[in-house]
Design a protein around this motif. Structure first.
Motif, PDB file in Angstrom:
ATOM      1  N   GLU A 225      50.950  31.292  33.177  1.00  0.00           N
ATOM      2  CA  GLU A 225      50.871  30.855  31.776  1.00  0.00           C
ATOM      3  C   GLU A 225      49.561  29.754  31.505  1.00  0.00           C
ATOM      4  N   ALA A 226      49.457  28.959  32.559  1.00  0.00           N
ATOM      5  CA  ALA A 226      48.359  28.003  32.591  1.00  0.00           C
ATOM      6  C   ALA A 226      46.997  28.699  32.384  1.00  0.00           C
ATOM      7  N   VAL A 227      46.805  29.926  33.005  1.00  0.00           N
ATOM      8  CA  VAL A 227      45.375  30.653  33.006  1.00  0.00           C
ATOM      9  C   VAL A 227      45.187  30.891  31.593  1.00  0.00           C
ATOM     10  N   GLN A 228      46.275  31.605  30.996  1.00  0.00           N
ATOM     11  CA  GLN A 228      46.064  32.257  29.795  1.00  0.00           C
ATOM     12  C   GLN A 228      45.707  31.023  28.850  1.00  0.00           C
ATOM     13  N   THR A 229      46.355  30.044  28.862  1.00  0.00           N
ATOM     14  CA  THR A 229      45.682  28.784  27.979  1.00  0.00           C
ATOM     15  C   THR A 229      44.422  28.367  28.594  1.00  0.00           C
ATOM     16  N   LEU A 230      44.130  28.273  29.470  1.00  0.00           N
ATOM     17  CA  LEU A 230      42.713  27.816  29.976  1.00  0.00           C
ATOM     18  C   LEU A 230      41.549  28.960  29.315  1.00  0.00           C
ATOM     19  N   LEU A 231      42.025  30.034  29.533  1.00  0.00           N
ATOM     20  CA  LEU A 231      41.009  30.963  28.884  1.00  0.00           C
ATOM     21  C   LEU A 231      40.826  31.123  27.391  1.00  0.00           C
ATOM     22  N   GLY A 232      41.725  30.152  26.718  1.00  0.00           N
ATOM     23  CA  GLY A 232      41.721  30.409  25.233  1.00  0.00           C
ATOM     24  C   GLY A 232      40.977  28.944  24.741  1.00  0.00           C
ATOM     25  N   LEU A 233      40.604  28.262  25.812  1.00  0.00           N
ATOM     26  CA  LEU A 233      39.779  26.950  25.216  1.00  0.00           C
ATOM     27  C   LEU A 233      38.481  27.006  25.099  1.00  0.00           C
ATOM     28  N   THR A 234      38.055  27.822  24.344  1.00  0.00           N
ATOM     29  CA  THR A 234      36.391  27.924  23.861  1.00  0.00           C
ATOM     30  C   THR A 234      36.172  26.721  23.305  1.00  0.00           C
ATOM     31  N   GLY A 235      34.914  26.196  23.770  1.00  0.00           N
ATOM     32  CA  GLY A 235      34.605  24.851  23.064  1.00  0.00           C
ATOM     33  C   GLY A 235      35.160  23.386  23.712  1.00  0.00           C
ATOM     34  N   THR A 236      36.044  23.781  24.713  1.00  0.00           N
ATOM     35  CA  THR A 236      36.384  22.802  25.696  1.00  0.00           C
ATOM     36  C   THR A 236      35.867  22.845  27.107  1.00  0.00           C
ATOM     37  N   ILE A 237      36.200  24.296  27.573  1.00  0.00           N
ATOM     38  CA  ILE A 237      35.846  24.524  28.702  1.00  0.00           C
ATOM     39  C   ILE A 237      34.346  25.456  28.472  1.00  0.00           C
ATOM     40  N   ASP A 238      33.471  25.036  29.429  1.00  0.00           N
ATOM     41  CA  ASP A 238      31.998  25.552  29.068  1.00  0.00           C
ATOM     42  C   ASP A 238      31.730  26.785  29.873  1.00  0.00           C
ATOM     43  N   LEU A 239      32.464  26.914  31.326  1.00  0.00           N
ATOM     44  CA  LEU A 239      32.232  28.051  32.120  1.00  0.00           C
ATOM     45  C   LEU A 239      33.355  28.213  32.828  1.00  0.00           C
ATOM     46  N   VAL A 240      33.697  29.660  33.139  1.00  0.00           N
ATOM     47  CA  VAL A 240      34.943  29.984  33.968  1.00  0.00           C
ATOM     48  C   VAL A 240      34.092  30.933  35.011  1.00  0.00           C
ATOM     49  N   ILE A 241      34.850  30.421  36.461  1.00  0.00           N
ATOM     50  CA  ILE A 241      34.309  31.110  37.429  1.00  0.00           C
ATOM     51  C   ILE A 241      35.473  31.535  38.100  1.00  0.00           C
ATOM     52  N   PRO A 242      35.451  32.891  38.357  1.00  0.00           N
ATOM     53  CA  PRO A 242      36.549  33.548  39.034  1.00  0.00           C
ATOM     54  C   PRO A 242      36.248  33.891  40.514  1.00  0.00           C
ATOM     55  N   ARG A 243      36.997  33.568  41.185  1.00  0.00           N
ATOM     56  CA  ARG A 243      36.519  34.086  42.872  1.00  0.00           C
ATOM     57  C   ARG A 243      37.996  34.621  43.208  1.00  0.00           C
ATOM     58  N   GLY A 244      37.764  36.020  43.460  1.00  0.00           N
ATOM     59  CA  GLY A 244      38.870  36.665  44.048  1.00  0.00           C
ATOM     60  C   GLY A 244      38.615  38.407  43.846  1.00  0.00           C
ATOM     61  N   SER A 245      39.758  38.845  43.512  1.00  0.00           N
ATOM     62  CA  SER A 245      39.593  40.298  43.761  1.00  0.00           C
ATOM     63  C   SER A 245      39.059  41.063  42.273  1.00  0.00           C
ATOM     64  N   ASN A 246      38.611  42.245  42.471  1.00  0.00           N
ATOM     65  CA  ASN A 246      38.267  43.019  41.139  1.00  0.00           C
ATOM     66  C   ASN A 246      39.019  42.766  40.043  1.00  0.00           C
ATOM     67  N   ALA A 247      40.228  43.025  40.347  1.00  0.00           N
ATOM     68  CA  ALA A 247      41.235  42.994  39.324  1.00  0.00           C
ATOM     69  C   ALA A 247      41.169  41.717  38.654  1.00  0.00           C
ATOM     70  N   LEU A 248      41.047  40.655  39.634  1.00  0.00           N
ATOM     71  CA  LEU A 248      41.198  39.157  38.934  1.00  0.00           C
ATOM     72  C   LEU A 248      40.096  39.060  38.110  1.00  0.00           C
ATOM     73  N   VAL A 249      38.643  39.389  38.544  1.00  0.00           N
ATOM     74  CA  VAL A 249      37.805  39.158  37.888  1.00  0.00           C
ATOM     75  C   VAL A 249      37.697  39.831  36.480  1.00  0.00           C
ATOM     76  N   GLN A 250      37.969  41.128  36.465  1.00  0.00           N
ATOM     77  CA  GLN A 250      38.119  42.027  35.382  1.00  0.00           C
ATOM     78  C   GLN A 250      38.970  41.357  34.289  1.00  0.00           C
ATOM     79  N   HIS A 251      40.276  40.893  34.799  1.00  0.00           N
ATOM     80  CA  HIS A 251      41.333  40.426  33.806  1.00  0.00           C
ATOM     81  C   HIS A 251      40.638  39.280  33.169  1.00  0.00           C
ATOM     82  N   ILE A 252      39.926  38.077  33.754  1.00  0.00           N
ATOM     83  CA  ILE A 252      39.126  37.158  33.421  1.00  0.00           C
ATOM     84  C   ILE A 252      38.330  37.479  32.315  1.00  0.00           C
TER      85      ILE A 252
END
Length: 478
Positions: A225-252
């Motif tokens: 649930e924390a991930v989904q909230t982070l991904l919605g914080l446009t304007g507060t978070i400036d850059l997202v960097i995923p480090r992991g599987s292809n599935a993780l990166v594509q989801h992000i």
């Protein structure tokens, strides 16, 4: 994607002094509010951090390294619990063995993590540098110049979502602090205990008397649930960097409007050209291939496919196979490889399997007829991460290095060299296959952007327009 309503920072921050969101929080709504509060606190911390002198950031890194060393027993104990839980996750199919191999810590690995923090401390500060300066106009009177300065500055708040690797926590935190950015870390559930222990140590060091780097510059969140909230914080978070599987990166990438930096997968190649050191019985070539596969098979810069020029295939494949087999590598191959190694146990690679990241002691081999065929295969099946050529032909080497469209292209060396630490970056927040902003191992230089500062003395645009317009000088100063 559903939008997230941001709540008042002052009203929520006091409820979470540790600046961590528990995966056991009562409801998704509570988790969302707490994540938002952490992000706002990080934003405030980033504004302070962005304007600190290098000495203050370096002192913070020294304090963090000392604190990690003092608390090594606590960190290793937390990691041992994660490793024990990881074995259960493997049994249930929730964790791959490739990821599990990245999870464990010992005293030597922890020492390397501490040394990494100190290595970042010694690097030049990438923020606040004058990149260019241009005199637009000298002005009608002495001192009344109009000048344009281009100055490097931090990105702001980074959200790093990663899987399994404890060393990512210290690498990313130290790089963020040195570059003047705040960071919010979200590790996979397999590394949560280790991450809590390390972040508690880091935040404690930043909260110590005399520290000028705010503790909220480094924080952590937990749970999906924390991930989904982070991904919605446009304007507060400036850059997202995923480090992991292809599935993780594509989801992000699919679930945020925030810029994302990273790579989806690491399908890395080595092309053994016809001019490889045949005269020396391939004594230099084969160790490079073996090292690229076995030195750390679970990471994204390990080789997955070896392309062999047809003119030397019959000569090199038997000793290459023997060396790989002796190292515990399962070899797969195309029909031509299978025919040349008829007595070996080789699985046939289907046409739709060449874009496979094994992340294990498995290697695919394909025989190709030319350098062009190798480059075309890499373009079609590669991931633009890391690709290497082994050759004694300078013209072939130049063509490969220039024409292969990957973030890292290597000549006569192991693919495992494509790494921020080995490049002298101190550490890396990840490897990017993007062509925008940062590419390859992303260290300090990839965590800053720039701004333009225009310095004037009352100038107005109307003076530079019309029949009697003042001319611009555009004289480069720096």
């Amino acid at each position: 994607m559903n939008s997230v309503t941001e709540v008042n920072t002052r009203a929520t921050t006091s409820r979470i002094p540790s600046q961590e969101v528990s995966r056991d929080a009562n409801t998704p709504h509570v988790i969302s509010n707490e994540v938002i509060a952490i992000a706002h606190a990080a934003k405030q911390a980033s504004r302070i951090l962005a304007n600190l002198p290098t000495a203050a950031k370096d002192e913070a890194l020294s304090n963090i390294a000392e604190a990690l060393e003092r608390n090594s027993a606590k960190i290793l104990a937390a990691n041992a619990e994660d490793v024990k839980q990881g074995e259960a996750l493997i049994a249930s199919g929730e964790l791959t063995r490739a990821l599990f191999k990245r999870l464990g810590l010992n005293q030597d690995k922890l020492r390397a993590m501490i040394d990494g923090v100190l290595a970042v401390r010694e690097l030049p500060d990438p923020a606040g540098r004058m990149l260019a300066s241009t005199m637009l106009d000298a002005g009608p009177e002495p001192g009344q110049y109009l000048r344009l300065d281009k100055v490097s500055c931090p990105l702001g708040v980074l959200a790093i979502i990663f899987e399994a690797r404890p060393d990512a926590i210290t690498q990313i935190s130290s790089l963020a602090i040195k570059s003047g950015n705040a960071v919010i870390l979200k590790g996979g559930k397999e590394v949560e205990r280790t991450m809590r222990a390390i972040l508690e140590v880091i935040r404690g060091a930043l909260a110590a008397p005399g520290s000028r780097v705010p503790a909220d510059a480094v924080s952590g969140v937990y749970g999906r649930e924390a991930v989904q909230t982070l991904l919605g914080l446009t304007g507060t978070i400036d850059l997202v960097i995923p480090r992991g599987s292809n599935a993780l990166v594509q989801h992000i990438q699919r679930n945020t409007h925030i810029p994302v930096l990273g790579h989806a997968d690491g399908v890395c190649h080595i092309f053994i050209d016809r001019s490889a050191d045949r005269s020396r019985n391939f004594e230099r070539v084969i160790p490079v291939v073996v090292d690229s596969k076995i030195q750390y098979p679970a990471v994204c810069n390990a080789v997955e496919t070896v392309l062999v020029h047809a003119e030397i295939a019959a000569a090199i494949l038997p000793p290459l196979y023997a060396a790989l087999h002796e190292s515990g590598v399962k070899v797969r191959g195309d029909a031509r490889t299978h025919a040349l190694l008829a007595d070996a146990a080789i699985d046939l690679v289907r046409d739709d399997e060449w874009h496979t990241e094994y992340s294990d002691l498995i290697l695919a081999i394909r025989v190709v007829d030319s350098l062009d065929a190798a480059i075309n295969h890499i373009e079609q099946h590669g991931s633009h991460h890391t690709d290497a050529i082994l050759t004694e032909d300078a013209a072939a080497a130049e063509r490969f290095l220039n024409e292969v469209d990957s973030a890292n292209v290597l000549l006569n060396c192991s693919t495992r060299f494509s790494d921020g630490y080995r490049y002298g970056f101190g550490a890396e927040v990840g490897i990017s296959t993007s062509k925008l902003h940062a590419r390859g191992p992303v260290g300090l230089e990839g965590l800053v952007t720039y701004k333009y500062k225009v310095i004037g003395a009352g100038q107005v645009v109307s003076d530079y327009a019309g029949d009697n317009a003042r001319p611009f000088l555009h004289r480069r100063l720096v």
